[in-house]
Write an enzyme that holds these catalytic residues in place. Structure first.
Site, PDB file in Angstrom:
ATOM      1  N   GLU A  10      -3.923   1.245  -6.097  1.00 35.85           N
ATOM      2  CA  GLU A  10      -2.986   0.197  -6.489  1.00 35.85           C
ATOM      3  C   GLU A  10      -2.874   0.219  -8.001  1.00 35.85           C
ATOM      4  O   GLU A  10      -3.816   0.635  -8.700  1.00 35.85           O
ATOM      5  CB  GLU A  10      -3.471  -1.168  -5.981  1.00 35.85           C
ATOM      6  CG  GLU A  10      -2.372  -2.198  -5.848  1.00 35.85           C
ATOM      7  CD  GLU A  10      -1.233  -1.709  -4.975  1.00 35.85           C
ATOM      8  OE1 GLU A  10      -0.229  -1.186  -5.550  1.00 35.85           O
ATOM      9  OE2 GLU A  10      -1.307  -1.837  -3.748  1.00 35.85           O
TER      10      GLU A  10
ATOM     11  N   CYS B 252       0.881  -1.168   0.000  1.00 36.12           N
ATOM     12  CA  CYS B 252       0.000   0.000   0.000  1.00 36.12           C
ATOM     13  C   CYS B 252       0.918   1.218   0.000  1.00 36.12           C
ATOM     14  O   CYS B 252       1.593   1.486   0.989  1.00 36.12           O
ATOM     15  CB  CYS B 252      -0.908   0.001   1.227  1.00 36.12           C
ATOM     16  SG  CYS B 252      -1.939   1.486   1.352  1.00 36.12           S
TER      17      CYS B 252
END
Length: 250
Positions: free
Chosen positions: A117, A2
């Site tokens: 992402e 992340c």
């Protein structure tokens, strides 16, 4: 991993969502493109500061506190390595020296509206925004640490650096098709246990982590503008259409 997320909730919303009792630090501006080393809001539990003459320690209170994203272990010679420690793997977080003590004593939650992402394709990387299907805030499992700068005076307000990391796990189902890792999301029923570090035992963190279910999130494609950390604003989380050639590949 992340590496970018959205922190757009107001302090008032965070106080209500996480039953916060004390706010420490100035309120941060909303950010739709939080990047490593940025200041972020974290929910944690610590005893309030008390006069030295008080005999018994006070009960920990739930705080909303500003930390720097990218954990700096207390034993680091300098804070430069923090940018490389924005994530901690769930598989080893209770074992690695950089995280083991924090897993026992300094657990936190990092609130987020969602995170970004990038999926690798033949045409380049495609950015996705991943969020709760019902629009609820995500509570990402985190750890925090305190690092003391030995070059600063004891009364210097910048002497202590508070930093944090986000715990990640192997992604499954659709999330795994976009990227192989995703943040560990702590459900409401486990948040109190996660923040309670009174046992001072990494085994407690391990036990809670083993109870956390897989993340169930909704992804959609967003603008490549999010790839530039200088870009910020709610337009970054607006869905966009992929060119037909790329849609066929996906």
């Amino acid at each position: 991993m992340c590496g970018r997320y959205v922190s757009s909730a107001s302090t008032a919303d965070l106080l209500a969502e996480f039953d916060v009792e004390e706010v420490v630090g100035a309120e941060l501006r909303p950010s739709w493109n939080v990047a490593p080393t940025d200041p972020v809001r974290a929910v944690l539990q610590r005893p309030p500061k008390e006069p030295a003459e008080q005999a018994a320690p006070s009960k920990p209170v739930r705080q909303l506190r500003t930390l720097r994203w990218g954990l700096v272990p207390s034993w680091s010679p300098d804070p430069k390595g923090g940018a490389r420690m924005i994530n901690a793997r769930i598989e080893t977080v209770t074992e690695k020296p950089a995280f083991k003590k924090a897993a026992a004593r300094r657990r936190c939650l990092l609130p987020a509206a969602g995170y970004y992402e990038w999926q690798k394709t033949d045409h380049g990387k495609v950015p996705y925004f991943l969020h709760d299907p019902d629009g609820r805030l995500l509570a990402m499992a985190g750890l925090y640490e305190l690092w003391c700068d030995p070059t600063l005076a004891e009364d210097d307000p910048n002497r202590w650096l508070w930093s944090c990391t986000i715990i990640t796990q192997q992604a499954t189902d659709l999330l795994g098709e976009i990227h192989d890792r995703n943040p560990v999301l702590v459900p409401p029923e486990l948040q109190a246990a996660w923040l309670d570090c009174s046992s001072d035992d990494p085994a407690t963190a391990r036990r809670i982590l083993d109870q956390i279910p897989e993340a169930r999130l909704e992804p959609y494609v967003v603008s490549p503008a999010v790839g530039n950390v200088r870009n910020d604003g709610p337009e970054l989380i607006q869905p966009v259409e992929l060119p037909e050639q790329e849609r066929l590949q996906l």
